[in-house]
Design a protein around this motif. Structure first.
Motif, PDB file in Angstrom:
ATOM      1  N   LEU A 211      -4.987  -8.826  -2.624  1.00  0.00           N
ATOM      2  CA  LEU A 211      -3.927  -9.640  -3.222  1.00  0.00           C
ATOM      3  C   LEU A 211      -4.254 -11.121  -3.095  1.00  0.00           C
ATOM      4  O   LEU A 211      -4.032 -11.901  -4.026  1.00  0.00           O
ATOM      5  CB  LEU A 211      -2.595  -9.329  -2.545  1.00  0.00           C
ATOM      6  N   LYS A 212      -4.790 -11.513  -1.956  1.00  0.00           N
ATOM      7  CA  LYS A 212      -5.164 -12.917  -1.747  1.00  0.00           C
ATOM      8  C   LYS A 212      -6.243 -13.351  -2.744  1.00  0.00           C
ATOM      9  O   LYS A 212      -6.151 -14.439  -3.337  1.00  0.00           O
ATOM     10  CB  LYS A 212      -5.671 -13.091  -0.315  1.00  0.00           C
ATOM     11  N   LEU A 213      -7.243 -12.500  -2.936  1.00  0.00           N
ATOM     12  CA  LEU A 213      -8.306 -12.829  -3.887  1.00  0.00           C
ATOM     13  C   LEU A 213      -7.777 -12.866  -5.319  1.00  0.00           C
ATOM     14  O   LEU A 213      -8.186 -13.710  -6.123  1.00  0.00           O
ATOM     15  CB  LEU A 213      -9.443 -11.822  -3.764  1.00  0.00           C
ATOM     16  N   ALA A 214      -6.857 -11.947  -5.637  1.00  0.00           N
ATOM     17  CA  ALA A 214      -6.234 -11.958  -6.963  1.00  0.00           C
ATOM     18  C   ALA A 214      -5.504 -13.267  -7.196  1.00  0.00           C
ATOM     19  O   ALA A 214      -5.612 -13.889  -8.265  1.00  0.00           O
ATOM     20  CB  ALA A 214      -5.277 -10.775  -7.107  1.00  0.00           C
ATOM     21  N   ALA A 215      -4.748 -13.713  -6.184  1.00  0.00           N
ATOM     22  CA  ALA A 215      -4.000 -14.963  -6.300  1.00  0.00           C
ATOM     23  C   ALA A 215      -4.943 -16.155  -6.451  1.00  0.00           C
ATOM     24  O   ALA A 215      -4.698 -17.056  -7.261  1.00  0.00           O
ATOM     25  CB  ALA A 215      -3.099 -15.143  -5.082  1.00  0.00           C
ATOM     26  N   LEU A 216      -6.034 -16.151  -5.665  1.00  0.00           N
ATOM     27  CA  LEU A 216      -6.994 -17.258  -5.746  1.00  0.00           C
ATOM     28  C   LEU A 216      -7.595 -17.361  -7.141  1.00  0.00           C
ATOM     29  O   LEU A 216      -7.699 -18.463  -7.710  1.00  0.00           O
ATOM     30  CB  LEU A 216      -8.097 -17.051  -4.710  1.00  0.00           C
ATOM     31  N   LEU A 217      -7.987 -16.233  -7.712  1.00  0.00           N
ATOM     32  CA  LEU A 217      -8.562 -16.243  -9.064  1.00  0.00           C
ATOM     33  C   LEU A 217      -7.529 -16.665 -10.096  1.00  0.00           C
ATOM     34  O   LEU A 217      -7.861 -17.361 -11.066  1.00  0.00           O
ATOM     35  CB  LEU A 217      -9.126 -14.865  -9.401  1.00  0.00           C
ATOM     36  N   GLN A 218      -6.288 -16.262  -9.906  1.00  0.00           N
ATOM     37  CA  GLN A 218      -5.220 -16.696 -10.819  1.00  0.00           C
ATOM     38  C   GLN A 218      -5.036 -18.213 -10.742  1.00  0.00           C
ATOM     39  O   GLN A 218      -4.815 -18.874 -11.763  1.00  0.00           O
ATOM     40  CB  GLN A 218      -3.912 -15.992 -10.469  1.00  0.00           C
TER      41      GLN A 218
ATOM     42  N   TYR B 250      -8.667  -6.837  -8.487  1.00  0.00           N
ATOM     43  CA  TYR B 250      -8.019  -7.173  -7.218  1.00  0.00           C
ATOM     44  C   TYR B 250      -6.519  -6.883  -7.188  1.00  0.00           C
ATOM     45  O   TYR B 250      -6.033  -6.242  -6.245  1.00  0.00           O
ATOM     46  CB  TYR B 250      -8.278  -8.647  -6.876  1.00  0.00           C
ATOM     47  N   LEU B 251      -5.762  -7.333  -8.186  1.00  0.00           N
ATOM     48  CA  LEU B 251      -4.306  -7.147  -8.143  1.00  0.00           C
ATOM     49  C   LEU B 251      -3.917  -5.675  -8.217  1.00  0.00           C
ATOM     50  O   LEU B 251      -3.145  -5.181  -7.382  1.00  0.00           O
ATOM     51  CB  LEU B 251      -3.643  -7.932  -9.281  1.00  0.00           C
TER      52      LEU B 251
ATOM     53  N   SER C 215       1.388   4.406  12.771  1.00  0.00           N
ATOM     54  CA  SER C 215       0.783   3.767  13.933  1.00  0.00           C
ATOM     55  C   SER C 215      -0.652   4.249  14.126  1.00  0.00           C
ATOM     56  O   SER C 215      -0.986   4.917  15.081  1.00  0.00           O
ATOM     57  CB  SER C 215       1.611   4.068  15.178  1.00  0.00           C
ATOM     58  N   THR C 216      -1.504   3.936  13.165  1.00  0.00           N
ATOM     59  CA  THR C 216      -2.915   4.286  13.249  1.00  0.00           C
ATOM     60  C   THR C 216      -3.751   3.102  12.808  1.00  0.00           C
ATOM     61  O   THR C 216      -3.295   2.240  12.047  1.00  0.00           O
ATOM     62  CB  THR C 216      -3.253   5.483  12.340  1.00  0.00           C
ATOM     63  N   SER C 217      -4.993   3.072  13.269  1.00  0.00           N
ATOM     64  CA  SER C 217      -5.895   1.997  12.870  1.00  0.00           C
ATOM     65  C   SER C 217      -6.229   2.075  11.387  1.00  0.00           C
ATOM     66  O   SER C 217      -6.493   1.063  10.748  1.00  0.00           O
ATOM     67  CB  SER C 217      -7.187   2.060  13.700  1.00  0.00           C
ATOM     68  N   SER C 218      -6.212   3.297  10.815  1.00  0.00           N
ATOM     69  CA  SER C 218      -6.499   3.432   9.384  1.00  0.00           C
ATOM     70  C   SER C 218      -5.407   2.783   8.553  1.00  0.00           C
ATOM     71  O   SER C 218      -5.684   2.177   7.513  1.00  0.00           O
ATOM     72  CB  SER C 218      -6.647   4.900   8.996  1.00  0.00           C
ATOM     73  N   ALA C 219      -4.152   2.907   8.996  1.00  0.00           N
ATOM     74  CA  ALA C 219      -3.051   2.265   8.284  1.00  0.00           C
ATOM     75  C   ALA C 219      -3.204   0.755   8.325  1.00  0.00           C
ATOM     76  O   ALA C 219      -2.963   0.059   7.331  1.00  0.00           O
ATOM     77  CB  ALA C 219      -1.714   2.680   8.901  1.00  0.00           C
ATOM     78  N   ARG C 220      -3.611   0.233   9.476  1.00  0.00           N
ATOM     79  CA  ARG C 220      -3.858  -1.207   9.586  1.00  0.00           C
ATOM     80  C   ARG C 220      -4.922  -1.640   8.576  1.00  0.00           C
ATOM     81  O   ARG C 220      -4.780  -2.657   7.901  1.00  0.00           O
ATOM     82  CB  ARG C 220      -4.326  -1.552  11.004  1.00  0.00           C
ATOM     83  N   GLY C 221      -5.977  -0.846   8.481  1.00  0.00           N
ATOM     84  CA  GLY C 221      -7.042  -1.178   7.546  1.00  0.00           C
ATOM     85  C   GLY C 221      -6.567  -1.177   6.102  1.00  0.00           C
ATOM     86  O   GLY C 221      -6.963  -2.036   5.310  1.00  0.00           O
ATOM     87  N   VAL C 222      -5.707  -0.229   5.744  1.00  0.00           N
ATOM     88  CA  VAL C 222      -5.165  -0.154   4.388  1.00  0.00           C
ATOM     89  C   VAL C 222      -4.349  -1.402   4.067  1.00  0.00           C
ATOM     90  O   VAL C 222      -4.498  -2.014   3.004  1.00  0.00           O
ATOM     91  CB  VAL C 222      -4.304   1.115   4.213  1.00  0.00           C
ATOM     92  N   VAL C 223      -3.475  -1.795   5.002  1.00  0.00           N
ATOM     93  CA  VAL C 223      -2.616  -2.962   4.785  1.00  0.00           C
ATOM     94  C   VAL C 223      -3.443  -4.235   4.687  1.00  0.00           C
ATOM     95  O   VAL C 223      -3.234  -5.060   3.791  1.00  0.00           O
ATOM     96  CB  VAL C 223      -1.573  -3.075   5.916  1.00  0.00           C
ATOM     97  N   VAL C 224      -4.394  -4.404   5.604  1.00  0.00           N
ATOM     98  CA  VAL C 224      -5.233  -5.602   5.595  1.00  0.00           C
ATOM     99  C   VAL C 224      -6.047  -5.668   4.306  1.00  0.00           C
ATOM    100  O   VAL C 224      -6.177  -6.738   3.687  1.00  0.00           O
ATOM    101  CB  VAL C 224      -6.163  -5.624   6.825  1.00  0.00           C
ATOM    102  N   ASP C 225      -6.583  -4.529   3.872  1.00  0.00           N
ATOM    103  CA  ASP C 225      -7.365  -4.503   2.632  1.00  0.00           C
ATOM    104  C   ASP C 225      -6.490  -4.832   1.426  1.00  0.00           C
ATOM    105  O   ASP C 225      -6.918  -5.561   0.527  1.00  0.00           O
ATOM    106  CB  ASP C 225      -8.009  -3.127   2.462  1.00  0.00           C
ATOM    107  N   GLY C 226      -5.271  -4.302   1.418  1.00  0.00           N
ATOM    108  CA  GLY C 226      -4.353  -4.616   0.330  1.00  0.00           C
ATOM    109  C   GLY C 226      -4.014  -6.092   0.271  1.00  0.00           C
ATOM    110  O   GLY C 226      -3.984  -6.703  -0.805  1.00  0.00           O
TER     111      GLY C 226
END
Length: 225
Positions: A25-32, A93-94, A10-21
């Motif tokens: 992943l979204k960019l990896a999928a788009l390029l694929q 990205y992936l 329950s920290t803002s840093s954890a939120r940032g890690v998840v959002v960045d991941g």
């Protein structure tokens, strides 16, 4: 889509890690997706090129050769671009997205992250060495070198298979972490794509949709990571 389960840290840093991941992943999928489209167009052009060579139009020999040459250049260009995009997707990205999730929930994501890193990275390196060996052997006409290159191709293929298995586990773990039906379907389609390649394309579309949706939802959540 069920609400993402991201309550463990329950920290803002954890939120940032998840959002960045998710963003990676979204960019990896788009390029694929783009790479798959270009590869499909390239395959169609190759079939047309082979058709032109096998069944030339009578009375239009010179024009036919010119068209074939242009089509051949475009086919090579599209194939190369598709390959480059696929490589960028995986390595920039992936794999980083899996590492981000491993830093968030190590017990769940460290194994797929390691399998993907070992398989995709070393598989590509071994295959590159194998291609160089085959190229050298083609010039020197040395059968022993050809055999060595063939062995390395097999080893590289096995390593890439390990990376692909890690990719499957990654999608299944994402399904568990976010209670996501789309990630589950994407994993299943990726398995079936061994026999029906078009399903792999659909799997990456679903991955893009789900990663984009989760990224926006978590990024705009009020307090609760």
């Amino acid at each position: 889509m069920a609400a993402p389960q991201v309550e463990q840290q329950s920290t803002s840093s954890a939120r940032g890690v998840v959002v960045d991941g998710l963003r990676k992943l979204k960019l990896a999928a788009l390029l694929q997706i783009i790479a798959a489209i270009l590869a499909g167009v390239s395959a169609i052009m190759l079939l047309e090129l082979l058709g032109s060579l096998l069944f030339p139009v009578p009375g239009h020999r010179a024009i036919g050769f010119r068209i074939i040459a242009i089509a051949g250049i475009w086919w090579i260009a599209l194939a190369v671009v598709a390959l480059i995009l696929a490589i960028v997707s995986i390595y920039l990205y992936l794999l980083p997205s899996a590492k981000r999730f491993a830093s968030w929930r190590s017990e769940e994501f460290s194994t797929p992250s390691q399998l993907m890193g070992i398989g995709y990275l070393w598989g590509a390196i071994v295959l590159l060495i194998a291609l160089l060996i085959v190229a050298v052997s083609a010039v020197s006409l040395t059968s022993g070198i050809v055999l060595g290159g063939a062995v390395l191709v097999i080893v590289g293929g096995i390593l890439l298979l390990i990376g692909w298995i890690g990719n499957l586990i990654y999608f299944f773990r994402l399904r568990d972490a976010f209670n996501s039906t789309l990630f589950l379907v994407a994993a299943i389609l990726l398995i079936i794509s061994i026999f029906v390649p078009i399903l792999g394309f659909i799997a990456w579309i679903l991955t893009y949709i789900e990663a984009d949706s989760l990224e926006k939802k978590i990024a705009t959540e009020k307090p609760a990571l």
